[in-house]
Design a protein around this motif. Structure first.
Motif, PDB file in Angstrom:
ATOM      1  N   VAL A   1     102.560  -3.497  96.524  1.00 38.33           N
ATOM      2  CA  VAL A   1     101.806  -4.735  96.623  1.00 38.33           C
ATOM      3  C   VAL A   1     100.639  -4.565  97.604  1.00 38.33           C
ATOM      4  CG1 VAL A   1     103.307  -5.654  98.452  1.00 38.33           C
ATOM      5  CG2 VAL A   1     102.012  -7.232  96.990  1.00 38.33           C
ATOM      6  N   LYS A   2      99.496  -5.126  97.249  1.00 33.64           N
ATOM      7  CA  LYS A   2      98.331  -5.135  98.134  1.00 33.64           C
ATOM      8  C   LYS A   2      98.182  -6.557  98.670  1.00 33.64           C
ATOM      9  CE  LYS A   2      95.798  -1.468  95.688  1.00 33.64           C
ATOM     10  NZ  LYS A   2      96.854  -1.160  94.703  1.00 33.64           N
ATOM     11  N   SER A   3      98.666  -6.800  99.858  1.00 34.08           N
ATOM     12  CA  SER A   3      98.629  -8.144 100.426  1.00 34.08           C
ATOM     13  C   SER A   3      98.771  -8.069 101.940  1.00 34.08           C
ATOM     14  CB  SER A   3      99.770  -8.999  99.847  1.00 34.08           C
ATOM     15  OG  SER A   3      99.797 -10.275 100.450  1.00 34.08           O
ATOM     16  N   GLU A   4      98.098  -8.992 102.622  1.00 35.45           N
ATOM     17  CA  GLU A   4      98.241  -9.103 104.062  1.00 35.45           C
ATOM     18  C   GLU A   4      99.048 -10.351 104.439  1.00 35.45           C
ATOM     19  OE1 GLU A   4      94.502  -8.694 106.056  1.00 35.45           O
ATOM     20  OE2 GLU A   4      93.953  -6.877 104.957  1.00 35.45           O
ATOM     21  N   VAL A   5      99.638 -11.005 103.431  1.00 36.80           N
ATOM     22  CA  VAL A   5     100.483 -12.171 103.661  1.00 36.80           C
ATOM     23  C   VAL A   5     101.814 -11.704 104.245  1.00 36.80           C
ATOM     24  CG1 VAL A   5     101.650 -14.128 102.581  1.00 36.80           C
ATOM     25  CG2 VAL A   5      99.371 -13.422 101.793  1.00 36.80           C
ATOM     26  N   ALA A   6     102.310 -12.405 105.245  1.00 39.71           N
ATOM     27  CA  ALA A   6     103.475 -11.955 106.016  1.00 39.71           C
ATOM     28  C   ALA A   6     104.691 -11.647 105.149  1.00 39.71           C
ATOM     29  CB  ALA A   6     103.830 -13.010 107.063  1.00 39.71           C
ATOM     30  N   GLU A   7     104.978 -12.489 104.138  1.00 40.98           N
ATOM     31  CA  GLU A   7     106.196 -12.276 103.359  1.00 40.98           C
ATOM     32  C   GLU A   7     106.125 -11.037 102.472  1.00 40.98           C
ATOM     33  OE1 GLU A   7     107.211 -15.199 100.395  1.00 40.98           O
ATOM     34  OE2 GLU A   7     105.106 -15.655  99.966  1.00 40.98           O
TER      35      GLU A   7
ATOM     36  N   ILE B   1      97.714  16.037  96.130  1.00 49.40           N
ATOM     37  CA  ILE B   1      98.559  15.518  95.057  1.00 49.40           C
ATOM     38  C   ILE B   1      98.247  14.045  94.842  1.00 49.40           C
ATOM     39  CG2 ILE B   1     100.915  15.015  94.298  1.00 49.40           C
ATOM     40  CD1 ILE B   1     101.856  17.481  95.746  1.00 49.40           C
ATOM     41  N   CYS B   2      98.271  13.264  95.916  1.00 51.96           N
ATOM     42  CA  CYS B   2      98.042  11.819  95.760  1.00 51.96           C
ATOM     43  C   CYS B   2      96.556  11.472  95.710  1.00 51.96           C
ATOM     44  CB  CYS B   2      98.739  11.032  96.866  1.00 51.96           C
ATOM     45  SG  CYS B   2      97.758  10.640  98.300  1.00 51.96           S
ATOM     46  N   GLY B   3      95.700  12.325  96.267  1.00 53.31           N
ATOM     47  CA  GLY B   3      94.267  12.071  96.221  1.00 53.31           C
ATOM     48  C   GLY B   3      93.744  11.282  97.402  1.00 53.31           C
ATOM     49  N   GLY B   4      94.646  10.858  98.295  1.00 48.39           N
ATOM     50  CA  GLY B   4      94.216  10.075  99.446  1.00 48.39           C
ATOM     51  C   GLY B   4      94.302   8.580  99.198  1.00 48.39           C
ATOM     52  N   LYS B   5      93.823   7.822 100.151  1.00 49.59           N
ATOM     53  CA  LYS B   5      93.862   6.359 100.037  1.00 49.59           C
ATOM     54  C   LYS B   5      92.799   5.874  99.060  1.00 49.59           C
ATOM     55  CE  LYS B   5      95.325   5.816 104.835  1.00 49.59           C
ATOM     56  NZ  LYS B   5      94.940   5.325 106.176  1.00 49.59           N
ATOM     57  N   CYS B   6      93.156   4.854  98.302  1.00 51.71           N
ATOM     58  CA  CYS B   6      92.142   4.258  97.443  1.00 51.71           C
ATOM     59  C   CYS B   6      91.251   3.355  98.290  1.00 51.71           C
ATOM     60  CB  CYS B   6      92.783   3.494  96.284  1.00 51.71           C
ATOM     61  SG  CYS B   6      93.313   1.818  96.645  1.00 51.71           S
TER      62      CYS B   6
ATOM     63  N   GLN C   1      90.626  -1.070 102.886  1.00 49.41           N
ATOM     64  CA  GLN C   1      90.140  -2.342 103.404  1.00 49.41           C
ATOM     65  C   GLN C   1      91.252  -3.155 104.079  1.00 49.41           C
ATOM     66  OE1 GLN C   1      86.801  -2.164 103.067  1.00 49.41           O
ATOM     67  NE2 GLN C   1      87.411  -0.344 101.905  1.00 49.41           N
ATOM     68  N   ASP C   2      92.496  -2.698 103.913  1.00 48.34           N
ATOM     69  CA  ASP C   2      93.649  -3.396 104.490  1.00 48.34           C
ATOM     70  C   ASP C   2      93.575  -3.312 106.013  1.00 48.34           C
ATOM     71  OD1 ASP C   2      96.141  -4.368 105.268  1.00 48.34           O
ATOM     72  OD2 ASP C   2      97.164  -3.498 103.538  1.00 48.34           O
ATOM     73  N   SER C   3      93.540  -4.456 106.679  1.00 51.29           N
ATOM     74  CA  SER C   3      93.395  -4.481 108.136  1.00 51.29           C
ATOM     75  C   SER C   3      94.715  -4.250 108.867  1.00 51.29           C
ATOM     76  CB  SER C   3      92.803  -5.833 108.577  1.00 51.29           C
ATOM     77  OG  SER C   3      93.681  -6.897 108.231  1.00 51.29           O
ATOM     78  N   ILE C   4      95.831  -4.268 108.145  1.00 52.89           N
ATOM     79  CA  ILE C   4      97.137  -4.088 108.773  1.00 52.89           C
ATOM     80  C   ILE C   4      97.536  -2.626 108.661  1.00 52.89           C
ATOM     81  CG2 ILE C   4      99.563  -4.795 108.774  1.00 52.89           C
ATOM     82  CD1 ILE C   4      98.683  -7.465 107.606  1.00 52.89           C
ATOM     83  N   LYS C   5      97.441  -1.897 109.774  1.00 53.48           N
ATOM     84  CA  LYS C   5      97.671  -0.464 109.763  1.00 53.48           C
ATOM     85  C   LYS C   5      99.100  -0.112 109.358  1.00 53.48           C
ATOM     86  CE  LYS C   5      93.526   0.660 110.905  1.00 53.48           C
ATOM     87  NZ  LYS C   5      92.655   1.307 109.890  1.00 53.48           N
ATOM     88  N   ALA C   6     100.059  -0.983 109.679  1.00 52.24           N
ATOM     89  CA  ALA C   6     101.450  -0.719 109.308  1.00 52.24           C
ATOM     90  C   ALA C   6     101.598  -0.635 107.793  1.00 52.24           C
ATOM     91  CB  ALA C   6     102.371  -1.802 109.877  1.00 52.24           C
ATOM     92  N   ASN C   7     100.800  -1.424 107.059  1.00 48.45           N
ATOM     93  CA  ASN C   7     100.816  -1.356 105.592  1.00 48.45           C
ATOM     94  C   ASN C   7     100.416   0.030 105.119  1.00 48.45           C
ATOM     95  OD1 ASN C   7     101.582  -3.977 105.188  1.00 48.45           O
ATOM     96  ND2 ASN C   7      99.619  -4.693 104.412  1.00 48.45           N
TER      97      ASN C   7
ATOM     98  N   CYS D   1     101.678   5.479 102.940  1.00 48.08           N
ATOM     99  CA  CYS D   1     101.512   6.927 103.073  1.00 48.08           C
ATOM    100  C   CYS D   1     102.868   7.633 103.143  1.00 48.08           C
ATOM    101  CB  CYS D   1     100.679   7.259 104.310  1.00 48.08           C
ATOM    102  SG  CYS D   1      98.915   6.925 104.110  1.00 48.08           S
ATOM    103  N   ILE D   2     103.801   7.055 103.879  1.00 52.39           N
ATOM    104  CA  ILE D   2     105.150   7.639 103.953  1.00 52.39           C
ATOM    105  C   ILE D   2     105.780   7.686 102.567  1.00 52.39           C
ATOM    106  CG2 ILE D   2     107.508   7.250 104.789  1.00 52.39           C
ATOM    107  CD1 ILE D   2     106.238   6.130 107.370  1.00 52.39           C
ATOM    108  N   MET D   3     105.612   6.613 101.825  1.00 51.26           N
ATOM    109  CA  MET D   3     106.192   6.552 100.481  1.00 51.26           C
ATOM    110  C   MET D   3     105.522   7.559  99.545  1.00 51.26           C
ATOM    111  SD  MET D   3     108.686   4.428 100.329  1.00 51.26           S
ATOM    112  CE  MET D   3     109.103   5.181 101.890  1.00 51.26           C
ATOM    113  N   ARG D   4     104.224   7.692  99.646  1.00 52.76           N
ATOM    114  CA  ARG D   4     103.515   8.611  98.749  1.00 52.76           C
ATOM    115  C   ARG D   4     103.841  10.064  99.068  1.00 52.76           C
ATOM    116  NH1 ARG D   4      98.041   5.245  98.233  1.00 52.76           N
ATOM    117  NH2 ARG D   4      98.689   3.915  96.503  1.00 52.76           N
ATOM    118  N   GLN D   5     104.069  10.363 100.340  1.00 49.01           N
ATOM    119  CA  GLN D   5     104.486  11.717 100.685  1.00 49.01           C
ATOM    120  C   GLN D   5     105.852  12.025 100.077  1.00 49.01           C
ATOM    121  OE1 GLN D   5     104.201  11.499 104.940  1.00 49.01           O
ATOM    122  NE2 GLN D   5     102.075  12.197 104.985  1.00 49.01           N
TER     123      GLN D   5
END
Length: 435
Positions: A263-269, A384-389, A394-400, A405-409
């Motif tokens: 999911v691409k979202s900055e909403v808390a839930e 393999i993954c090509g990097g971030k799209c 543009q996602d301001s939440i670094k934890a996202n 990245c952990i999942m893609r690795q």
């Protein structure tokens, strides 16, 4: 990349992977020690000649890949948004209910202008056309016109055209399905869970009364009755972390391809927690085991991103970018404005329009921004993954970003394992991914 090679162990097997040259081989402690020594002390006489050759290939390939590939200015892939509207209100929608904060509808005249513009700037012998919305099936007359006119222009230019669309699937009928199939449109439907309550919470209908889950139970029978390769899209969120069963259900129903995306979202839930990592890894393992069972049974299926890079790995073709956004791929709005992709159809990302053309200064600045990611530069799975799209950047939440990245690795490790499994146990199956 901080090192020239990656060692990993997955499901009882140890591997060494050379990321730039995309060379994979099974390993043990002695082999790992030898490779480590070869990188750190290349003149050591005890290192076998063939190991030194591999190390040199990796080092030289890395030097080549570190030279930035220039962006191409022509067009070879497009996304056409025909309508800023949708009959659903998905909780996590990046497009504000499919509208992108607008309410435009493309007509045939505007569709013609967009397609004419594209064919004036096309290069190569293949054009990929993805027809999107909102919900694209809310504008079927223009959908049909785009298919017809693109095909006509492609014949005039003597190039091939490939069509695809993603839809919520609720508006399928015999007529529009026959139309899509007559143009060989790769059709992907979106459903996030085989649990009705979860799916209907995430993907609710705009009228608040109907259930997408129930509608799709009927529509999928029609979709799968035509003996065509069909695709399904699952957006992974904190609410449907048990996505493996949903993906397996799609395959069992007869779908050929399942596309997994976070999911691409900055909403808390919709923010993942660190504790979700182990849960999602377990789900990926369940799904991967199922894929391997299908391989053993010669059942042909595909999964993004677990198997669709097998051809690249086999042919040792590194993915230098996540996709070809700003590098041949552009998205067109109903008004004829040009954007990097459908996720970024907002004013701040506008690149120009079909009347005045591209704004070269904006394009250059966006490309510069798109090409910079220190995390990707030092990641073993980069090619393999090509990097971030660009949208993810543009996602301001670094934890996202860290979570994805952990999942893609981990997904990259699974892909390499599946590739090795096919090579070792079912080499004839590899042809299914090489065609």
């Amino acid at each position: 990349m901080s090192g020239f090679y990656k060692t990993f162990k997955i499901w009882g097997k140890s591997f060494i992977f050379l990321p730039s040259s995309m060379i994979l081989f099974e390993s043990n402690k002695d082999i790992e020690k030898m490779v480590k020594c070869a990188f750190e002390h290349p003149d050591e006489k005890s290192i076998p000649h063939n190991v030194k050759q591999l190390i040199n290939i990796e080092k030289n390939t890395r030097k080549c890949l570190e030279q930035s590939k220039p962006f191409d200015d022509f067009i070879n892939s497009i996304q056409i948004n025909m309508i800023n509207a949708c009959n659903m209100r998905c909780k996590y929608c990046f497009a504000d209910g499919g509208s992108h904060h607008k309410n435009s509808v493309m007509d045939e005249k505007q569709a013609k202008r967009v397609i004419d513009y594209v064919f004036e700037h096309i290069e190569g012998n293949l054009l990929s056309v993805v027809i999107i919305g909102g919900e694209p099936m809310l504008n079927m007359p223009v959908f049909e016109y785009i298919l017809h006119y693109c095909k006509k222009k492609a014949l005039e230019k003597n190039i091939s055209v490939r069509f695809a669309t993603t839809t919520n699937g609720t508006l399928f009928d015999v007529s529009n399905l026959q139309l899509l199939d007559s143009y060989n449109v790769m059709t992907m439907i979106s459903q996030d869970s085989c649990d009705k309550n979860i799916n209907d919470y995430l993907r609710c209908m705009a009228n608040g009364r109907q259930s997408q889950y129930e509608i799709l139970q009927r529509k999928k029978q029609l979709l799968l009755s035509q003996q065509k390769k069909r695709a399904a899209h699952i957006t992974i969120t904190p609410f449907n972390k048990n996505f493996a069963q949903t993906a397996i259900s799609f395959y069992e129903e007869g779908f050929y391809h399942v596309h997994l995306d976070f999911v691409k979202s900055e909403v808390a839930e919709f923010l993942f927690a660190e504790t979700d990592i182990a849960i999602i890894k377990e789900q990926l393992e369940i799904l991967s085991r199922y894929i391997i069972e299908c391989i053993d049974k010669n059942k042909i299926i595909n999964c993004h991103p677990l198997t669709d890079d097998i051809k690249r790995i086999h042919n040792r073709i590194p993915r230098t970018r996540k996709c070809n956004v700003l590098d041949g791929l552009y998205a067109f709005s109903p008004e004829g404005n040009i954007y990097p992709c459908d996720v970024l159809m907002y004013d701040e990302y506008e690149l120009g329009n079909i009347y005045t053309g591209m704004d070269e200064n904006r394009l250059i600045k966006m490309r510069e921004k798109f090409g910079k990611s220190e995390e990707c530069a030092n990641c073993w799975a980069r090619y393999i993954c090509g990097g971030k799209c660009f949208a993810e950047m543009q996602d301001s939440i670094k934890a996202n970003q860290k979570f994805i990245c952990i999942m893609r690795q981990y997904m990259a490790e699974i892909t390499l394992y599946i590739y090795d499994y096919i090579q070792t146990n079912k080499p004839e199956y590899l042809d299914n991914y090489l065609k």
